[in-house]
Scaffold this active site. Structure first.
Site, PDB file in Angstrom:
ATOM      1  N   ALA A  39       0.863  -1.175   0.000  1.00  0.00           N
ATOM      2  CA  ALA A  39       0.000   0.000   0.000  1.00  0.00           C
ATOM      3  C   ALA A  39       0.905   1.231   0.000  1.00  0.00           C
ATOM      4  O   ALA A  39       1.255   1.770   1.049  1.00  0.00           O
ATOM      5  CB  ALA A  39      -0.924  -0.013   1.207  1.00  0.00           C
ATOM      6  N   GLU A  80       3.843  -8.767 -13.954  1.00  0.00           N
ATOM      7  CA  GLU A  80       2.909  -9.833 -14.355  1.00  0.00           C
ATOM      8  C   GLU A  80       3.464 -10.613 -15.554  1.00  0.00           C
ATOM      9  O   GLU A  80       3.290 -11.835 -15.650  1.00  0.00           O
ATOM     10  CB  GLU A  80       1.534  -9.245 -14.690  1.00  0.00           C
ATOM     11  CG  GLU A  80       0.482 -10.284 -15.012  1.00  0.00           C
ATOM     12  CD  GLU A  80      -0.905  -9.660 -15.176  1.00  0.00           C
ATOM     13  OE1 GLU A  80      -1.675  -9.623 -14.190  1.00  0.00           O
ATOM     14  OE2 GLU A  80      -1.215  -9.198 -16.303  1.00  0.00           O
ATOM     15  N   TYR A 134      -2.579   4.363  -2.128  1.00  0.00           N
ATOM     16  CA  TYR A 134      -3.201   3.037  -2.024  1.00  0.00           C
ATOM     17  C   TYR A 134      -3.423   2.589  -0.576  1.00  0.00           C
ATOM     18  O   TYR A 134      -4.047   1.550  -0.352  1.00  0.00           O
ATOM     19  CB  TYR A 134      -2.392   2.008  -2.819  1.00  0.00           C
ATOM     20  CG  TYR A 134      -2.781   1.956  -4.292  1.00  0.00           C
ATOM     21  CD1 TYR A 134      -2.821   3.108  -5.062  1.00  0.00           C
ATOM     22  CD2 TYR A 134      -3.113   0.760  -4.918  1.00  0.00           C
ATOM     23  CE1 TYR A 134      -3.171   3.076  -6.405  1.00  0.00           C
ATOM     24  CE2 TYR A 134      -3.471   0.711  -6.252  1.00  0.00           C
ATOM     25  CZ  TYR A 134      -3.498   1.866  -6.994  1.00  0.00           C
ATOM     26  OH  TYR A 134      -3.855   1.817  -8.318  1.00  0.00           O
ATOM     27  N   VAL A 164      -3.688  -4.884  -3.392  1.00  0.00           N
ATOM     28  CA  VAL A 164      -4.425  -4.319  -2.252  1.00  0.00           C
ATOM     29  C   VAL A 164      -5.771  -3.719  -2.661  1.00  0.00           C
ATOM     30  O   VAL A 164      -6.662  -3.549  -1.810  1.00  0.00           O
ATOM     31  CB  VAL A 164      -3.575  -3.254  -1.527  1.00  0.00           C
ATOM     32  CG1 VAL A 164      -3.475  -1.960  -2.334  1.00  0.00           C
ATOM     33  CG2 VAL A 164      -4.107  -2.975  -0.141  1.00  0.00           C
ATOM     34  N   ASP A 165      -5.949  -3.433  -3.947  1.00  0.00           N
ATOM     35  CA  ASP A 165      -7.193  -2.779  -4.394  1.00  0.00           C
ATOM     36  C   ASP A 165      -8.290  -3.830  -4.560  1.00  0.00           C
ATOM     37  O   ASP A 165      -8.933  -3.941  -5.613  1.00  0.00           O
ATOM     38  CB  ASP A 165      -6.960  -1.990  -5.693  1.00  0.00           C
ATOM     39  CG  ASP A 165      -6.362  -2.840  -6.803  1.00  0.00           C
ATOM     40  OD1 ASP A 165      -5.790  -3.918  -6.505  1.00  0.00           O
ATOM     41  OD2 ASP A 165      -6.474  -2.424  -7.975  1.00  0.00           O
ATOM     42  N   HIS A 225      -5.955 -15.540 -14.639  1.00  0.00           N
ATOM     43  CA  HIS A 225      -6.386 -14.148 -14.789  1.00  0.00           C
ATOM     44  C   HIS A 225      -7.842 -14.131 -15.242  1.00  0.00           C
ATOM     45  O   HIS A 225      -8.208 -14.819 -16.198  1.00  0.00           O
ATOM     46  CB  HIS A 225      -5.497 -13.447 -15.819  1.00  0.00           C
ATOM     47  CG  HIS A 225      -5.668 -11.957 -15.859  1.00  0.00           C
ATOM     48  ND1 HIS A 225      -6.850 -11.361 -16.223  1.00  0.00           N
ATOM     49  CD2 HIS A 225      -4.807 -10.964 -15.575  1.00  0.00           C
ATOM     50  CE1 HIS A 225      -6.705 -10.049 -16.162  1.00  0.00           C
ATOM     51  NE2 HIS A 225      -5.475  -9.776 -15.772  1.00  0.00           N
TER      52      HIS A 225
HETATM   53  C1  2GW Z   1      -0.558   1.579  -9.542  1.00  0.00           C
HETATM   54  C2  2GW Z   1      -0.900   2.084 -10.802  1.00  0.00           C
HETATM   55  C3  2GW Z   1      -0.945   3.451 -11.025  1.00  0.00           C
HETATM   56  C4  2GW Z   1      -0.658   4.309  -9.986  1.00  0.00           C
HETATM   57  C5  2GW Z   1      -0.325   3.796  -8.738  1.00  0.00           C
HETATM   58  C6  2GW Z   1      -0.264   2.426  -8.503  1.00  0.00           C
HETATM   59  C7  2GW Z   1       0.070   1.906  -7.190  1.00  0.00           C
HETATM   60  C8  2GW Z   1       0.085   0.532  -6.983  1.00  0.00           C
HETATM   61  C9  2GW Z   1       0.297   2.756  -6.066  1.00  0.00           C
HETATM   62  O1  2GW Z   1       0.313   4.007  -6.132  1.00  0.00           O
HETATM   63  N1  2GW Z   1       0.528   2.206  -4.842  1.00  0.00           N
HETATM   64  C10 2GW Z   1       0.552   0.853  -4.675  1.00  0.00           C
HETATM   65  O2  2GW Z   1       0.727   0.373  -3.536  1.00  0.00           O
HETATM   66  N2  2GW Z   1       0.365   0.018  -5.756  1.00  0.00           N
HETATM   67  C11 2GW Z   1       0.455  -1.441  -5.538  1.00  0.00           C
HETATM   68  O3  2GW Z   1       0.627  -2.108  -6.766  1.00  0.00           O
HETATM   69  C12 2GW Z   1      -0.851  -1.971  -4.921  1.00  0.00           C
HETATM   70  O4  2GW Z   1      -0.549  -3.081  -4.087  1.00  0.00           O
HETATM   71  C13 2GW Z   1      -1.622  -2.404  -6.140  1.00  0.00           C
HETATM   72  O5  2GW Z   1      -2.643  -3.327  -5.852  1.00  0.00           O
HETATM   73  C14 2GW Z   1      -0.489  -2.980  -6.999  1.00  0.00           C
HETATM   74  C15 2GW Z   1      -0.780  -3.061  -8.510  1.00  0.00           C
HETATM   75  O6  2GW Z   1      -1.347  -1.840  -8.958  1.00  0.00           O
HETATM   76  P1  2GW Z   1      -2.890  -1.768  -9.393  1.00  0.00           P
HETATM   77  O7  2GW Z   1      -3.648  -2.650  -8.446  1.00  0.00           O
HETATM   78  O8  2GW Z   1      -3.331  -0.355  -9.453  1.00  0.00           O
HETATM   79  O9  2GW Z   1      -2.866  -2.314 -10.830  1.00  0.00           O
HETATM   80  P2  2GW Z   1      -3.870  -3.395 -11.513  1.00  0.00           P
HETATM   81  O10 2GW Z   1      -5.067  -3.626 -10.653  1.00  0.00           O
HETATM   82  O11 2GW Z   1      -4.103  -3.001 -12.913  1.00  0.00           O
HETATM   83  O12 2GW Z   1      -2.922  -4.649 -11.409  1.00  0.00           O
HETATM   84  C16 2GW Z   1      -2.528  -5.604 -12.355  1.00  0.00           C
HETATM   85  O13 2GW Z   1      -1.435  -5.195 -13.158  1.00  0.00           O
HETATM   86  C17 2GW Z   1      -0.242  -4.819 -12.434  1.00  0.00           C
HETATM   87  C18 2GW Z   1       0.872  -4.548 -13.418  1.00  0.00           C
HETATM   88  O14 2GW Z   1       0.579  -3.483 -14.257  1.00  0.00           O
HETATM   89  C19 2GW Z   1       0.211  -5.895 -11.478  1.00  0.00           C
HETATM   90  O15 2GW Z   1       0.714  -7.017 -12.178  1.00  0.00           O
HETATM   91  C20 2GW Z   1      -0.952  -6.344 -10.613  1.00  0.00           C
HETATM   92  O16 2GW Z   1      -0.547  -7.425  -9.796  1.00  0.00           O
HETATM   93  C21 2GW Z   1      -2.119  -6.763 -11.480  1.00  0.00           C
HETATM   94  O17 2GW Z   1      -3.199  -7.143 -10.641  1.00  0.00           O
HETATM   95 MN    MN Z   2      -5.012  -4.258  -8.629  1.00  0.00          MN
END
Ligand code: 2GW
Ligand code: MN
Length: 295
Positions: A64, A245, A68, A154-155, A175
């Site tokens: 987080a 990923e 986040y 975390v989201d 996925h």
């Molecule tokens: C992520 C994208 C844009 C701006 C901020 C962040 C961000 C992510 C952040 O500001 N702070 C943070 O703690 N994160 C962490 O990274 C958090 O745990 C989050 O769940 C994770 C992945 O970012 P997320 O959830 O916004 O991206 P998703 O839901 O599109 O995730 C998929 O793609 C990612 C790679 O692009 C990862 O592989 C992820 O595991 C996938 O579920």
């Molecule tokens: Mn996510």
């Protein structure tokens, strides 16, 4: 008396007999004999008893960083209701804002550990650096504290039981956007210049970056390898199409998981509610991309 009853019960358990003709609508076993976990394919009573006898502790890791932290409250509250109920759990929260980690009431045998880590300006880097931090803390700390690690986004919120049925030496999750897709539609990294490169005639499944795990040793090997590959890419001025990923998918192609979780374990309601999905155990929380991501 209690301990007598407990050991007696573990000897004699009452449950319905396994059914040979159970489900035919989904693949339940990979060609390398790894189970694919769907509702209706396992018995929690038996599995809980097996894992309780081993007094297993499970580490749930979550990052987080920056804004986040807002996802932590729901994440932790729903985990208390649905994640590894009846087992020992350590939540490992990696954050740059330790003071903003909410205080959530925990059940017995469950702990929160806040690990302060640095923040990176690029979101791609935040996402990818998880591999580095997980490998570092696996050998520094997790190896002494837990048997298994479960590494998630975390989201998300828990919406139904996620228990010991997921645990195995090395596990990944299908996925939700690609579980019915053909190999040619998998969004692997297809540029040979990247360490995450997967040729178009290879690949079993497309795995999600947001839910994987295994024993600490296996998660250490996975995260170390992915981190090293990410660093080689960085030195070569290339970044894989879906960041870590993509590297995770390359790793699972050549180090086959010993168990695979169905999309019940990582669902997004934007994809609807297909008949095949009997449970939605872990759900994406809708996020206002502009406000929360603050790119
Ligand atoms: C992520 C994208 C844009 C701006 C901020 C962040 C961000 C992510 C952040 O500001 N702070 C943070 O703690 N994160 C962490 O990274 C958090 O745990 C989050 O769940 C994770 C992945 O970012 P997320 O959830 O916004 O991206 P998703 O839901 O599109 O995730 C998929 O793609 C990612 C790679 O692009 C990862 O592989 C992820 O595991 C996938 O579920
Ligand atoms: Mn996510």
């Amino acid at each position: 008396l209690k301990s007598f009853l407990f050991s007696y019960f573990s000897f004699r358990m009452i449950y319905t007999k396994p059914q040979i003709l159970k489900r035919s609508d989904v693949l339940m076993m990979t060609p390398w004999f790894a189970p694919i976990v769907w509702e209706g394919t396992y018995n929690s009573e038996i599995l809980n008893e097996q894992f309780r006898q081993r007094n297993v502790t499970v580490g749930l890791t979550v990052f987080a960083i920056k804004k986040y932290v807002v996802f932590l409250k729901t994440f932790l509250e729903t985990a208390e209701t649905y994640f590894m109920v009846g087992h020992r759990v350590n939540y490992y929260i990696f954050t740059d804002r330790p003071e903003e980690v909410p205080k959530v009431a925990l059940k017995e045998g469950r702990n929160v550990v806040v690990l302060q880590v640095q923040n990176y300006p690029r979101w791609q880097e935040i996402s990818m650096r998880r591999m580095e931090m997980l490998s570092y803390f696996s050998q520094q700390r997790f190896i002494n504290e837990v048997s298994y690690l479960v590494c998630v986004d975390v989201d998300m919120k828990f919406n139904d039981q996620v228990g010991v049925e997921i645990l195995s030496d090395l596990f990944g999750t299908l996925h939700p956007g690609f579980y019915t897709a053909e190999r040619r539609s998998f969004t692997y990294e297809h540029r040979p210049a990247s360490q995450a490169y997967v040729p178009s005639d290879e690949g079993d499944f497309y795995y999600a970056g947001g839910f994987f795990g295994g024993t600490v040793t296996e998660v250490y090997k996975l995260t170390k390898k992915c981190h090293e590959a990410i660093m080689v890419d960085k030195a070569n001025g290339i970044e894989a199409i879906w960041q870590e990923e993509s590297h995770l998918n390359k790793y699972f192609l050549y180090h086959k998981p010993t168990k695979i979780l169905s999309p019940e374990y990582l669902w997004d309601d934007n994809l609807g509610r297909p008949e095949i999905l009997k449970k939605r155990r872990f759900l994406a929380v809708p996020k206002n991309h502009a406000a929360i991501r603050n790119k």
